[in-house]
Design an enzyme around this catalytic site. Structure first.
Site, short mmCIF file in Angstrom:
data_model
loop_
_atom_site.label_atom_id
_atom_site.label_comp_id
_atom_site.label_asym_id
_atom_site.label_seq_id
_atom_site.Cartn_x
_atom_site.Cartn_y
_atom_site.Cartn_z
N THR A 5 -1.22 -22.12 54.83
CA THR A 5 -1.51 -20.88 55.57
C THR A 5 -1.11 -21.00 57.05
OG1 THR A 5 -3.52 -20.91 54.21
CG2 THR A 5 -3.34 -19.17 55.86
N THR A 6 -1.50 -22.12 57.66
CA THR A 6 -1.27 -22.32 59.09
C THR A 6 0.23 -22.25 59.39
OG1 THR A 6 -3.13 -23.86 58.94
CG2 THR A 6 -1.90 -23.84 61.01
N TRP A 7 1.00 -22.88 58.55
CA TRP A 7 2.46 -22.91 58.71
C TRP A 7 3.04 -21.49 58.61
CZ3 TRP A 7 6.19 -25.45 54.61
CH2 TRP A 7 7.47 -25.57 55.15
N HIS A 35 -7.91 -15.13 52.27
CA HIS A 35 -7.89 -15.97 51.07
C HIS A 35 -8.44 -15.19 49.86
CE1 HIS A 35 -6.70 -19.60 53.04
NE2 HIS A 35 -7.85 -19.90 53.61
N SER A 47 -5.70 -31.65 49.59
CA SER A 47 -5.85 -31.10 50.94
C SER A 47 -7.24 -30.47 51.11
CB SER A 47 -4.75 -30.06 51.18
OG SER A 47 -4.79 -29.61 52.49
N ARG A 94 -2.90 -32.23 58.64
CA ARG A 94 -3.22 -33.57 58.13
C ARG A 94 -1.90 -34.31 57.95
NH1 ARG A 94 -4.19 -36.26 53.21
NH2 ARG A 94 -3.26 -34.51 52.14
N LYS A 95 -1.19 -34.07 56.83
CA LYS A 95 0.11 -34.72 56.61
C LYS A 95 1.24 -33.71 56.43
CE LYS A 95 -1.47 -38.93 54.26
NZ LYS A 95 -1.45 -39.63 52.95
N GLY A 96 0.93 -32.60 55.76
CA GLY A 96 1.94 -31.57 55.53
C GLY A 96 3.06 -32.03 54.60
P1 PAP Z 1 -6.38 -23.07 55.44
O1 PAP Z 1 -6.34 -22.63 54.01
O2 PAP Z 1 -7.70 -23.68 55.82
O3 PAP Z 1 -5.90 -22.03 56.38
P2 PAP Z 1 -3.81 -24.32 55.24
O4 PAP Z 1 -3.05 -24.17 56.50
O5 PAP Z 1 -3.49 -23.42 54.11
O6 PAP Z 1 -5.36 -24.30 55.55
O7 PAP Z 1 -3.59 -25.79 54.68
C1 PAP Z 1 -3.50 -26.93 55.47
C2 PAP Z 1 -2.37 -27.74 54.88
O8 PAP Z 1 -1.13 -27.31 55.44
C3 PAP Z 1 -2.52 -29.21 55.26
O9 PAP Z 1 -1.91 -29.93 54.19
P3 PAP Z 1 -2.27 -31.46 53.88
O10 PAP Z 1 -3.75 -31.59 53.87
O11 PAP Z 1 -1.66 -31.75 52.55
O12 PAP Z 1 -1.62 -32.25 54.95
C4 PAP Z 1 -1.68 -29.25 56.53
O13 PAP Z 1 -1.29 -30.55 56.90
C5 PAP Z 1 -0.52 -28.38 56.14
N1 PAP Z 1 0.20 -27.84 57.31
C6 PAP Z 1 -0.34 -27.32 58.43
N2 PAP Z 1 0.63 -26.93 59.27
C7 PAP Z 1 1.80 -27.22 58.65
C8 PAP Z 1 3.17 -27.04 59.04
N3 PAP Z 1 3.51 -26.51 60.21
N4 PAP Z 1 4.12 -27.44 58.16
C9 PAP Z 1 3.78 -27.98 56.97
N5 PAP Z 1 2.51 -28.17 56.55
C10 PAP Z 1 1.53 -27.78 57.39
#
Ligand code: PAP
Length: 301
Positions: free
Chosen positions: A58-60, A118, A148, A267-269
């Protein structure tokens, strides 16, 4: 409050519960917002609504959509809002901005309003489906979504073990879950109404980011022009919104949102991190449920 007391509930973290409403599990903050949205929220034909399963990127996507939609007023330079504000501040969740006092706030950008949720399809306010409001939907491999979600819930204070959390998730008890039903609802809607719902996957975005950015821009009615392409606009947007860039910004290391600290959204993305956490037959169990639920739908994750 009256409604909450009548609903089935399961402990999520600390003193927080998930509540089952019309087949889906919602968080303590999502429930009052839902009732307010369903009763009062009026979508507009020019709205863009980003809908995601929690922890699917979502954030991305908020960062990408905000940058595309506002590029005329916010060119990519040192003053870009994403350098000073978390994407969740720029594209807010309707479940938090909706209250009986404030139903149609102004989140205008040159194209219209840009907000997110959501909520599953079955719980959307009617006006979202009956208006020209466009929906961008994002989901992710279910095993990575779980991992995640597990980390995020731990940071919020969840005390359950990974195994306990995993069992609940597989039984459908997760924020906006069952995740499979959430995804299927929007998948079917996107097949029926491709002009209304753009269905995206986190993995596909990672694999072909330029292609998907252009697709997104076209869907949003602000296609990337040949001149912009020549000037490197696509790479600029992807660089600005990249995990490395956003996660290293001061605002995202220190600020906070109604639900969590900004740093908790990064976190890791990466794709495939589930392999580091799901041991034994856990991965197979999710695959099995996914295969059963998605059977005949043409969808794979
Ligand atoms: P939300 O549902 O609480 O809004 P959301 O942004 O959907 O959260 O999910 C966070 C995941 O997106 C994290 O994944 P991970 O736990 O597997 O690492 C986060 O790292 C990842 N994320 C956030 N920003 C980005 C980005 N710019 N590019 C790629 N992945 C990202």
């Amino acid at each position: 409050k009256n409604l909450l007391s009548t609903l089935p509930r399961e402990r999520w973290f600390g003193s927080s519960y998930l509540y089952k409403y019309n087949g889906f599990w919602l968080g303590p903050k999502g429930m009052p917002g839902l009732i307010a949205c369903q009763n009062h929220f009026q979508a507009r034909d020019t709205d863009f609504l980003l809908i995601t399963t929690p922890k699917s990127g979502t954030t991305w996507l908020k960062a990408l959509m905000f940058t595309l939609a506002n590029r005329k007023i916010y060119p990519i330079n040192q003053n870009h809002p994403l350098l000073k504000q978390n994407p969740h501040s720029l594209v807010p969740f309707m479940e938090f901005f909706c209250s009986p006092e404030k139903m149609n706030p102004d989140f205008s950008c040159p194209l219209g309003r840009l907000y997110s949720t959501h909520y599953p399809l079955a719980l959307l306010p009617e006006s979202v489906l009956n208006s020209g409001c466009k929906i961008v939907y994002l989901c992710r491999n279910i095993k990575d979504t779980f991992v995640s979600y597990w980390h995020f819930s731990k940071k919020l204070g969840a005390e359950a073990s990974l195994e306990e959390f995993f069992d609940m998730f597989c039984e459908g008890v997760s924020l906006s879950g069952p995740v499979w039903d959430h995804v299927l609802g929007y998948w079917r809607e996107s097949l029926e109404k491709p002009e209304k719902v753009l269905f995206l996957k986190f993995e596909a975005l990672q694999e072909k980011p330029s292609f998907h950015l252009k697709l997104l821009a076209e869907f949003m009615g602000c296609p990337i022009s040949p001149e912009e392409e020549t000037c490197g606009f696509v790479d600029e947007v992807l660089g600005l919104c990249s995990f490395d860039n956003l996660s290293n910004l001061e605002v995202n290391k220190s600020g906070t949102q109604p639900t969590a600290r900004n740093e908790m959204f990064f976190r890791k993305g990466k794709v495939g991190d589930w392999k580091n956490y799901l041991i034994g037959e856990m991965g197979e169990r999710i695959d099995h449920i996914t295969a059963q639920k998605f059977f005949g739908s043409g969808l794979s994750l």
